[in-house]
Design an enzyme around this catalytic site. Structure first.
Site, PDB file in Angstrom:
ATOM      1  N   SER A  46      -8.158  -2.740   6.153  1.00 61.06           N
ATOM      2  CA  SER A  46      -8.532  -2.995   4.761  1.00 61.06           C
ATOM      3  C   SER A  46      -9.470  -1.946   4.192  1.00 61.06           C
ATOM      4  O   SER A  46     -10.046  -2.157   3.119  1.00 61.06           O
ATOM      5  CB  SER A  46      -9.177  -4.386   4.649  1.00 61.06           C
ATOM      6  OG  SER A  46      -8.311  -5.380   5.134  1.00 61.06           O
ATOM      7  N   ALA A  47      -9.637  -0.820   4.898  1.00 60.41           N
ATOM      8  CA  ALA A  47     -10.470   0.298   4.435  1.00 60.41           C
ATOM      9  C   ALA A  47     -11.925  -0.133   4.202  1.00 60.41           C
ATOM     10  O   ALA A  47     -12.602   0.376   3.318  1.00 60.41           O
ATOM     11  CB  ALA A  47      -9.884   0.931   3.171  1.00 60.41           C
ATOM     12  N   HIS A  50     -17.453  -2.410   8.107  1.00 66.76           N
ATOM     13  CA  HIS A  50     -18.082  -3.719   8.300  1.00 66.76           C
ATOM     14  C   HIS A  50     -19.535  -3.585   8.779  1.00 66.76           C
ATOM     15  O   HIS A  50     -19.928  -2.567   9.350  1.00 66.76           O
ATOM     16  CB  HIS A  50     -17.296  -4.532   9.326  1.00 66.76           C
ATOM     17  CG  HIS A  50     -15.870  -4.789   8.932  1.00 66.76           C
ATOM     18  ND1 HIS A  50     -15.515  -5.776   8.051  1.00 66.76           N
ATOM     19  CD2 HIS A  50     -14.706  -4.175   9.303  1.00 66.76           C
ATOM     20  CE1 HIS A  50     -14.207  -5.782   7.894  1.00 66.76           C
ATOM     21  NE2 HIS A  50     -13.685  -4.819   8.643  1.00 66.76           N
ATOM     22  N   SER A 339      -9.329  -5.018  14.072  1.00 68.67           N
ATOM     23  CA  SER A 339      -9.456  -4.565  12.690  1.00 68.67           C
ATOM     24  C   SER A 339     -10.788  -3.875  12.422  1.00 68.67           C
ATOM     25  O   SER A 339     -10.926  -3.154  11.431  1.00 68.67           O
ATOM     26  CB  SER A 339      -9.284  -5.745  11.730  1.00 68.67           C
ATOM     27  OG  SER A 339     -10.224  -6.766  12.015  1.00 68.67           O
ATOM     28  N   CYS A 402       1.209  15.903  -9.088  1.00 64.60           N
ATOM     29  CA  CYS A 402       1.267  14.438  -9.150  1.00 64.60           C
ATOM     30  C   CYS A 402       0.552  13.999 -10.419  1.00 64.60           C
ATOM     31  O   CYS A 402      -0.679  14.074 -10.500  1.00 64.60           O
ATOM     32  CB  CYS A 402       0.615  13.830  -7.911  1.00 64.60           C
ATOM     33  SG  CYS A 402       0.447  12.035  -7.967  1.00 64.60           S
ATOM     34  N   CYS A 404       0.421  10.925 -11.791  1.00 64.95           N
ATOM     35  CA  CYS A 404      -0.248   9.619 -11.713  1.00 64.95           C
ATOM     36  C   CYS A 404      -1.693   9.755 -11.218  1.00 64.95           C
ATOM     37  O   CYS A 404      -2.605   9.112 -11.739  1.00 64.95           O
ATOM     38  CB  CYS A 404       0.513   8.692 -10.773  1.00 64.95           C
ATOM     39  SG  CYS A 404       2.189   8.273 -11.293  1.00 64.95           S
ATOM     40  N   CYS A 444       6.538  13.401  -8.376  1.00 64.57           N
ATOM     41  CA  CYS A 444       6.004  14.504  -7.572  1.00 64.57           C
ATOM     42  C   CYS A 444       6.710  14.681  -6.236  1.00 64.57           C
ATOM     43  O   CYS A 444       6.599  15.739  -5.607  1.00 64.57           O
ATOM     44  CB  CYS A 444       4.508  14.326  -7.335  1.00 64.57           C
ATOM     45  SG  CYS A 444       4.076  12.927  -6.269  1.00 64.57           S
TER      46      CYS A 444
END
Length: 478
Positions: A46-47, A50, A339, A402, A404, A444
């Site tokens: 989840s990037a 912690h 995780s 790119c 976006c 792109c």
């Protein structure tokens, strides 16, 4: 080929150990079967960095996560990695959940995470107006943070490489040879490596590596986590990491900003026997929506840019283990990295290095270790004056590839030609985000393929998405 230490696995943990060892006068080789560093389990999280507030007290995982968290302030500056301390909230929406908060706070204290605080209903809604108004109260964990996991792993690897570590990618370990009670050789698809020490940091495949030396007293299955990534302009956003009350199986499905401004929603936690099944399912994605909207009622998954899944290693019996063996000299086995592996990787680098010393690896510090790494300029984050100066220095920074994400040709070329440079479309995407925007590479993608073919001097038909054989182009149609 001969080296002092072989690290099997080029994920976050393997690369962090490699960087730590690169501080010493020792020959280190990292071997990974994938096409790129950080291309497997390290992209399946989840990037989040912690604090360790909810780890099992007294465990090695708790020790390493709690130690690692404060290391990121300086490390991300040294290695030029995007990182933000945005904090997390843990809201309770019924009396049963509310009754669990004191035990969660007590566990945080047992883990020496002392800055967890109660927040009232009013305080939570002030911080997060999108919360379900039925919230009763919750906890605030201020040092929970977000990071770009791709850039972190690349930065660790690049810095290790610049300090002399050798990387062998697209190279599968097929056997380990033991003689006289000590590891002697690592047999790979690219040849045999003579070595005195082996670190098994193979994550999903660590049990298969351990079996090669008769030390597989555990099994690893793939725990699949499915995610939504929502558009930066989604109608419902949160300011913090919004966490559910955890269960014994999973930390639950969360909603969090990403370091680049999207919203990340998920994950599921599904144990699979197939270590290659990174598919998404209708049932899994629907379960994410159903669970998260209980916390954030207006979450709009129709604003999704993409859905994806990643595979995390789940050890049975569970628990993070770093093992050495009296009857097998030179072998260090890491298993049960879950995780929290991204977070604890930098502390594991130091811990594993000390373990190698204990089992006889002679480590003498270098006097010329380079601790910093220059990242790729993030053109869209610069002000007008900085952009003009960069274009004046290199006009290719004025050519947007790119649209976006506003990623320029100059950034893509830097991603290709820097240490351990990108050779595939996904490797470019992980380094500079070309293809991660709303159109997901529709505009792109062909341009990135052309640039890769040009720079590596290969036909466009030989450019891969990721692993060998994943060709993006099969031939001309006119």
């Amino acid at each position: 080929m001969k080296t002092d230490v072989v690290i099997i696995g080029a994920g976050a943990v393997g690369c962090a150990i490699a960087r730590e060892l690169s501080k010493y006068r020792v020959k280190v080789t990292v071997v990974d079967m994938r096409d790129d560093i950080g291309g497997n389990a390290s992209k399946s999280n989840s990037a989040i960095i912690h604090t360790g507030y909810d780890a099992k007290p007294g465990t090695l995982e708790s020790q390493l996560v709690v130690a690692a968290n404060p290391m990121y302030d300086q490390l991300t500056k040294d290695l030029d990695v995007p990182f933000k301390r945005i904090g997390a909230i843990l809201p309770a929406f019924n009396e049963e959940q509310f009754a669990q908060l004191p035990a969660i706070k007590e566990k945080a204290f047992l883990n020496r995470v002392y800055d967890v605080e109660y927040l009232s209903r009013e305080e939570l809604l002030e911080r997060e107006p999108e919360l379900n108004p039925e919230v009763l109260g919750g906890l605030y964990i201020p040092r929970e943070s977000i990071i770009d996991p791709f850039i972190l792993v690349q930065a660790l690897a690049e810095n290790a490489y610049e300090n002399g570590v050798n990387f062998l990618l697209n190279t599968k370990v097929t056997d380990i040879r033991v003689r006289d009670g000590a590891v002697r050789e690592v047999v790979t698809s690219g040849g045999v490596i003579e070595t005195d020490f082996i670190v098994n940091a193979a994550a999903l495949y660590c049990d298969e590596i351990a079996a090669m030396v008769g030390k597989a007293d555990y099994k690893v299955v793939a725990r699949r986590g499915q995610f939504y990534i929502l558009d930066k302009n989604t109608s419902c956003k949160v300011n913090h990491i919004v966490l559910p009350i955890p269960t014994k199986i999973t930390k639950g499905k969360l909603m969090t900003p990403t370091i680049h401004g999207n919203m990340l929603v998920g994950p599921t936690a599904e144990d699979l026997q197939d270590k290659l099944d990174a598919s998404t399912t209708t049932e899994g994605l629907e379960s994410i929506y159903e669970d998260v909207r209980k916390m954030i009622p207006r979450v709009n998954v129709r604003d999704t840019v993409t859905q994806y899944s990643g595979l995390r290693p789940n050890r049975n019996p569970e628990g993070l283990q770093v093992d050495v063996y009296n009857d097998l000299k030179g072998y260090l086995n890491l298993s049960g990295v879950r995780s929290t592996g991204l977070t604890l990787s930098v502390a594991m680098g130091k811990y594993a290095t000390e373990k190698l010393k204990e089992i006889g690896c002679e480590l003498r510090l270098k006097d010329n270790f380079k601790k910093t790494r220059r990242g790729i300029p993030r053109f869209h984050e610069l002000n007008t004056e900085q952009k003009e100066a960069l274009i004046l220095e290199n006009p290719l920074y004025g050519n947007v590839i790119c649209r976006c994400e506003t990623i320029t040709e100059g950034e893509i070329l830097d991603a290709i030609h820097r240490p351990l440079g990108a050779k595939t479309v996904d490797a470019v995407k992980r380094r500079v985000r070309a293809g991660m925007g709303r159109c997901q590479g529709g505009f792109c993608g062909p341009k990135v393929i052309e640039i890769l073919a040009r720079e590596w001097k290969i036909p466009v038909e030989e450019v891969n998405k990721n692993l060998k054989g994943s060709n993006m182009v099969v031939g001309k149609n006119k």
